[in-house]
Design an enzyme around this catalytic site. Structure first.
Site, PDB file in Angstrom:
ATOM      1  N   GLY A  72     -16.970  -8.804   9.305  1.00 14.23           N
ATOM      2  CA  GLY A  72     -18.548  -8.838   9.448  1.00 14.23           C
ATOM      3  C   GLY A  72     -18.969 -10.164   9.290  1.00 14.23           C
ATOM      4  O   GLY A  72     -18.201 -11.049   9.016  1.00 14.23           O
ATOM      5  N   GLY A  91     -21.542 -13.670   4.386  1.00 10.78           N
ATOM      6  CA  GLY A  91     -22.579 -13.297   3.205  1.00 10.78           C
ATOM      7  C   GLY A  91     -22.610 -11.716   3.117  1.00 10.78           C
ATOM      8  O   GLY A  91     -23.609 -11.115   2.468  1.00 10.78           O
ATOM      9  N   GLU A  96     -33.428   1.878  21.669  1.00 12.82           N
ATOM     10  CA  GLU A  96     -32.420   2.812  21.165  1.00 12.82           C
ATOM     11  C   GLU A  96     -32.569   4.323  21.002  1.00 12.82           C
ATOM     12  O   GLU A  96     -31.827   5.164  21.740  1.00 12.82           O
ATOM     13  CB  GLU A  96     -31.803   2.486  19.731  1.00 12.82           C
ATOM     14  CG  GLU A  96     -31.324   0.961  19.721  1.00 12.82           C
ATOM     15  CD  GLU A  96     -29.946   0.551  20.608  1.00 12.82           C
ATOM     16  OE1 GLU A  96     -29.417   1.458  20.967  1.00 12.82           O
ATOM     17  OE2 GLU A  96     -30.219  -0.399  20.790  1.00 12.82           O
TER      18      GLU A  96
HETATM   19  P1  ADP Z   1     -18.699 -12.975   2.525  1.00  8.45           P
HETATM   20  O1  ADP Z   1     -17.069 -13.185   2.092  1.00  8.45           O
HETATM   21  O2  ADP Z   1     -18.773 -11.665   3.516  1.00  8.45           O
HETATM   22  O3  ADP Z   1     -19.237 -14.095   3.471  1.00  8.45           O
HETATM   23  P2  ADP Z   1     -19.279 -12.842  -0.078  1.00  8.45           P
HETATM   24  O4  ADP Z   1     -18.486 -11.611  -0.581  1.00  8.45           O
HETATM   25  O5  ADP Z   1     -18.790 -14.145  -0.538  1.00  8.45           O
HETATM   26  O6  ADP Z   1     -19.510 -12.783   1.222  1.00  8.45           O
HETATM   27  O7  ADP Z   1     -20.659 -12.571  -0.759  1.00  8.45           O
HETATM   28  C1  ADP Z   1     -21.265 -13.586  -1.184  1.00  8.45           C
HETATM   29  C2  ADP Z   1     -22.177 -13.031  -2.166  1.00  8.45           C
HETATM   30  O8  ADP Z   1     -23.347 -12.416  -1.722  1.00  8.45           O
HETATM   31  C3  ADP Z   1     -21.741 -12.315  -3.344  1.00  8.45           C
HETATM   32  O9  ADP Z   1     -21.149 -13.130  -4.234  1.00  8.45           O
HETATM   33  C4  ADP Z   1     -22.675 -11.347  -3.817  1.00  8.45           C
HETATM   34  O10 ADP Z   1     -23.510 -11.879  -4.804  1.00  8.45           O
HETATM   35  C5  ADP Z   1     -23.657 -11.413  -2.605  1.00  8.45           C
HETATM   36  N1  ADP Z   1     -23.336 -10.024  -1.768  1.00  8.45           N
HETATM   37  C6  ADP Z   1     -23.140  -9.855  -0.796  1.00  8.45           C
HETATM   38  N2  ADP Z   1     -22.871  -8.873  -0.212  1.00  8.45           N
HETATM   39  C7  ADP Z   1     -23.359  -7.743  -1.272  1.00  8.45           C
HETATM   40  C8  ADP Z   1     -23.428  -6.470  -1.703  1.00  8.45           C
HETATM   41  N3  ADP Z   1     -23.163  -5.723  -0.299  1.00  8.45           N
HETATM   42  N4  ADP Z   1     -23.708  -5.978  -2.840  1.00  8.45           N
HETATM   43  C9  ADP Z   1     -24.016  -6.977  -3.642  1.00  8.45           C
HETATM   44  N5  ADP Z   1     -23.933  -8.138  -3.679  1.00  8.45           N
HETATM   45  C10 ADP Z   1     -23.664  -8.576  -2.446  1.00  8.45           C
HETATM   46 ZN    ZN Z   2     -28.983  -0.481  25.306  1.00 10.85          ZN
END
Ligand code: ADP
Ligand code: ZN
Ligand code: MG
Length: 612
Positions: free
Chosen positions: A211, A214, A434
Site C-alpha cells: 500500500g 503512511g 465509475e
Molecule cells: P506505513 O508503514 O504504511 O508507511 P505506518 O504504519 O508507519 O505507515 O503509519 C504511520 C502512522 O500513521 C502510524 O504510526 C499511525 O499513527 C498512523 N496511521 C496510519 N494508518 C493508520 C490507521 N489505519 N489507523 C490509525 N493510525 C494510522
Molecule cells: Zn474507467
C-alpha cells in the site's frame, strides 16, 4: 512503542584502530621511554662528578675504558640512589680523592638498575596495551562494522530484534477492515499453531502488506504481534543496504535462526523493496551484496518449517518492483492490500488519534474526514497532532473544530504534491466515470456486475475503480459478452462526456483495454463479420505476457485497424444509449458514491432497482 533501531555500525573501525595504535606508539616512544631511561642513568659533567665525590654522595665508581666512561652510583638530591655517568679525564688525583671519600671501586655498575623492569616496560607493556586494544576493537567490529567474513570470527553478533510487546493491537488500527480480516487468520495461527498442524494445514509463510506510504502497514504488522502476543523481530530493508559485503546475508541467517528459536513469532521486514528488487542479472557486481541478501532470504524462507509458527510479514509500497521469486508460492504468496482510507476509515482514524488529545465535545469528525479525501492514515494522525499544537499556541487546553480545520490545510497543503489529495470537482468526475462503467454493465446483463466501486485513489495510481467479478469461473466469452464488456469499458468516458461535455485523461487505461479487447476480437477470436474465422495474429510467447505478431498483408492490417475503430465506436454508441436512458440513475448513484466514496455491488443494485 520501543525503538528498535540498531546503533549504526561505524564504517571505518580499522582506520581508527590504526590511528590509535600509531598515536600510542608515538607517545610511548617520545615521552614515556626516554623518561624511564632518564630516570635510570643521568649524565653529568666531570667537574660535577668531582663535586659529588667531595660531597660524599658517591658510593661506587666503575671505569669503563672501552666506552671511555665512568659510571657511578650516587645519592641524588632526594636521597635516592641512582646511576650516573661521565666521561673519563686524565686525572692523577682521582684515585686519592675517591679513597678519601670512601668510595667503593666497583668492577661494573649495572647501567640499568633493573633489567627486568626495563624489559617489562619496553616490551611487555606495549604488547599488553595493543592486545587489550585489539580485543576491544574486535568486539566493537563484531557488533557493528565488519562482519564475520572479514574477520573470520565466529557468528555475527546480530542484534536480537525481539520486542515482546509491541503495545499495539488491532484497536489501534482504524479502518483497513479487509487487511485486518486477512491478518486475523495469522493471529489465530500464531495463537494456536497446533490446531493447524493437526489437520495438516500449512498457512502461508509470508504475507506482503502492500500500500501507499503512511497507510499503516508497519502499524498493522505490530498490531498482529500485539494481538498474538508473540515476539516481534523487525528489520528494515534499508538496514541491510548499508552493510559490509556478506553482512546482509549473515544477518538474515541470524534473524531466522533466532526466530526459529523463539517460535511462534513474527519476523517483519519493512521496506522489503530495498533488498527485494528485481534482480537484473547484468551490472558489474554493483548489486552483489543486495542480491546475496535476497538469495539468503529466499533460502531461509524455503528452509524453515512452516508449521512451527514463524510468520514472515513484509511491507512495501512498490510491489511491482519486487523480484518475482519473492512472490512465488511458499514465500510471500499472500498479498494484503492496505489502501488509502475511505470516508468512514478516515473518520475512524481521526477518532483513534483524537483519543490521545483533549478534544471539545462537539467535534465534527465527519466534516474533517470529508475534507481530506485521499489523505493517508499518517497524514490524518498528523492533522490531529497539528490541531493540538495549534490549540496550545492559542493558549487553550482543548482542541476545537477550528484547530482541526486549520491543520487540514497546513497538512494537506504540505503533502499536496506528494500524495493525491483530489479536489471536489475531480472527485465528481471520477464518481460519474465509475458509475458510468457500473451502470452500463448492470443494464446489459441485469446481474450485480460489480463487487465494489470506489473513488478512493488506489496504489496503482487509478483515481477510482469498479471491481467486476464474473459469476463462477469463466473460460469462454461469447461474442455478445465480449461486446458488452467493450461497452462497459467505454461507459466511464461516455458518462463524463454526457455530464461534463468534455473528456479527461482518466480514461486512458479503459481505452487501452478496450482497444486490446477489440483487436483481439477481430484478429484472434474471429468475432468480426468482416474477417470471420481467420487467425490474423498468433500469440508468440504465452508465458511472458503474450506478444502477438501480425500474420497478414499490409492492406489487411489497415482494414483490421478500421474494423477495430468501428467496433469500439459501436460499443460506445451502445453505452451512450444506455446511459442517456438512465440519466436519473446516473446522477443519483454518482451523488451517492461521491458521498460514501466506496459502495458495494449490493448497495449499487439496490439503489438501481429503487430507482426503477
Ligand atoms: P506505513 O508503514 O504504511 O508507511 P505506518 O504504519 O508507519 O505507515 O503509519 C504511520 C502512522 O500513521 C502510524 O504510526 C499511525 O499513527 C498512523 N496511521 C496510519 N494508518 C493508520 C490507521 N489505519 N489507523 C490509525 N493510525 C494510522
Ligand atoms: Zn474507467
Ligand atoms: Mg512503514
Amino acid at each position: 512503542m520501543g525503538n528498535m533501531k540498531e546503533k549504526k555500525p561505524s564504517k571505518k573501525p580499522l582506520v581508527y584502530y590504526c590511528i590509535l595504535v600509531a598515536v600510542i606508539m608515538m607517545l610511548l616512544n617520545s615521552l614515556v621511554f626516554p623518561m624511564l631511561m632518564e630516570a635510570q642513568i643521568r649524565e653529568v659533567g666531570y667537574n660535577e662528578f668531582l663535586k659529588m665525590v667531595d660531597e660524599g654522595s658517591v658510593k661506587q665508581v666503575a671505569r669503563n675504558e672501552s666506552e671511555g666512561l665512568i659510571t657511578f652510583l650516587a645519592v641524588d638530591e632526594n636521597g635516592r640512589e641512582r646511576v650516573y655517568k661521565t666521561g673519563i679525564w686524565p686525572d692523577e688525583d682521582l684515585r686519592a680523592r675517591l679513597e678519601q671519600a670512601n668510595v667503593e671501586f666497583a668492577a661494573a655498575i649495572p647501567t640499568q638498575s633493573s633489567p627486568l623492569l626495563t624489559f617489562l616496560l619496553t616490551w611487555i607493556l606495549p604488547i599488553l596495551i595493543f592486545a587489550a586494544l585489539g580485543q576491544f576493537m574486535m568486539r566493537k567490529l563484531q557488533n557493528g562494522g565488519i562482519g564475520p567474513n572479514a574477520m573470520s570470527f565466529g557468528k555475527a553478533n546480530a542484534k536480537v530484534y525481539v520486542e515482546a510487546q509491541t503495545g499495539k493491537t488491532f484497536a489501534d488500527v482504524a479502518g483497513e477492515d479487509e487487511a485486518k480480516e486477512a491478518l486475523s487468520e495469522i493471529v489465530d495461527f500464531l495463537h494456536n499453531p497446533g490446531k493447524y498442524a493437526k489437520i495438516g494445514a500449512r498457512l502461508p509463510k509470508g504475507a506482503l502488506l502492500v500500500g501507499p506510504p503512511g497507510t499503516g502497514k508497519t502499524l498493522l504488522a505490530k498490531a498482529v504481534a500485539g494481538e498474538a502476543q508473540v515476539p516481534f523481530f523487525s528489520i528494515s530493508g534499508s538496514e541491510f543496504v548499508e552493510m559490509f559485503v556478506g553482512m546482509g546475508a549473515a544477518k538474515v541467517r541470524d534473524l531466522f535462526q533466532q526466530a526459529n528459536e523463539k517460535a511462534p513469532c513474527i519476523v517483519f521486514i519493512d521496506e522489503i523493496d530495498t533488498i527485494g528488487k528485481k534482480r537484473d542479472g547484468g551490472g558489474l557486481g554493483g548489486n552483489d551484496e543486495r542480491e546475496q541478501t535476497l538469495n539468503q532470504l529466499l533460502t531461509e524462507m524455503d528452509g524453515f518449517d512452516g508449521k512451527k509458527g514463524v510468520v514472515i510479514l513484509a511491507a512495501t509500497n512498490r510491489p511491482d518492483s519486487l523480484d518475482p521469486a519473492l512472490l512465488r508460492p511458499g514465500r510471500f504468496d499472500r498479498r494484503i492490500p492496505v489502501e488509502l482510507p475511505d470516508l468512514g476509515g478516515r473518520e475512524a482514524i481521526l477518532r483513534v488519534h483524537a483519543k490521545n488529545v483533549h478534544m471539545a465535545n462537539d467535534i465534527d469528525f465527519n466534516a474533517i474526514a470529508r475534507a481530506t479525501s485521499g489523505a493517508s492514515g499518517a497524514e490524518l494522525a498528523n492533522i490531529v497532532n497539528e490541531a493540538a499544537l495549534r490549540a496550545v499556541r492559542m493558549g487553550r487546553d482543548i482542541v476545537e473544530q477550528a484547530d482541526l480545520e486549520e491543520s487540514v490545510e497546513v497538512v494537506i497543503a504540505g503533502y499536496q504534491r506528494k500524495s493525491a489529495v483530489i479536489s471536489e470537482r475531480e472527485k465528481q468526475i471520477v464518481a460519474y466515470h465509475e458509475i458510468g462503467h457500473a451502470l452500463v454493465a448492470a443494464k446489459q446483463s441485469d446481474s450485480a456486475p460489480v463487487h465494489k466501486i470506489t473513488i478512493v485513489p488506489r496504489t496503482s495510481g487509478a483515481l477510482g475503480y469498479t471491481m467486476q467479478v464474473e459469476e463462477g469461473e469463466h473460460f469462454l466469452m461469447s461474442r455478445e459478452e465480449a461486446f458488452n464488456k467493450l461497452a462497459t469499458l467505454t461507459g466511464g468516458r461516455t458518462a463524463e462526456e454526457l455530464v461534463f461535455h468534455s473528456a479527461t485523461t482518466g480514461a486512458s487505461n479503459d481505452i487501452e483495454q478496450a482497444t486490446r479487447l477489440a483487436r483481439a476480437m477481430v484478429t484472434r477470436y474471429g468475432m468480426s463479420d468482416r474477417f470471420g474465422m481467420v487467425a490474423l495474429e498468433t500469440v508468440e510467447n504465452a508465458y511472458l505476457g503474450g506478444d502477438s505478431s501480425l500474420a497478414c498483408s499490409q492492406e489487411t492490417a489497415a482494414s483490421i485497424d478500421h474494423e477495430v475503430v468501428a467496433m469500439v465506436k459501436e460499443a460506445q454508441d451502445k453505452a451512450r444509449k444506455i446511459l442517456s436512458e438512465n440519466m436519473d440513475a446516473l446522477h443519483k448513484l454518482s451523488k451517492y458514491l461521491l458521498e460514501k466514496e466506496t459502495i458495494t455491488g449490493e448497495e449499487f443494485m439496490q439503489m438501481l432497482h429503487e430507482q426503477a
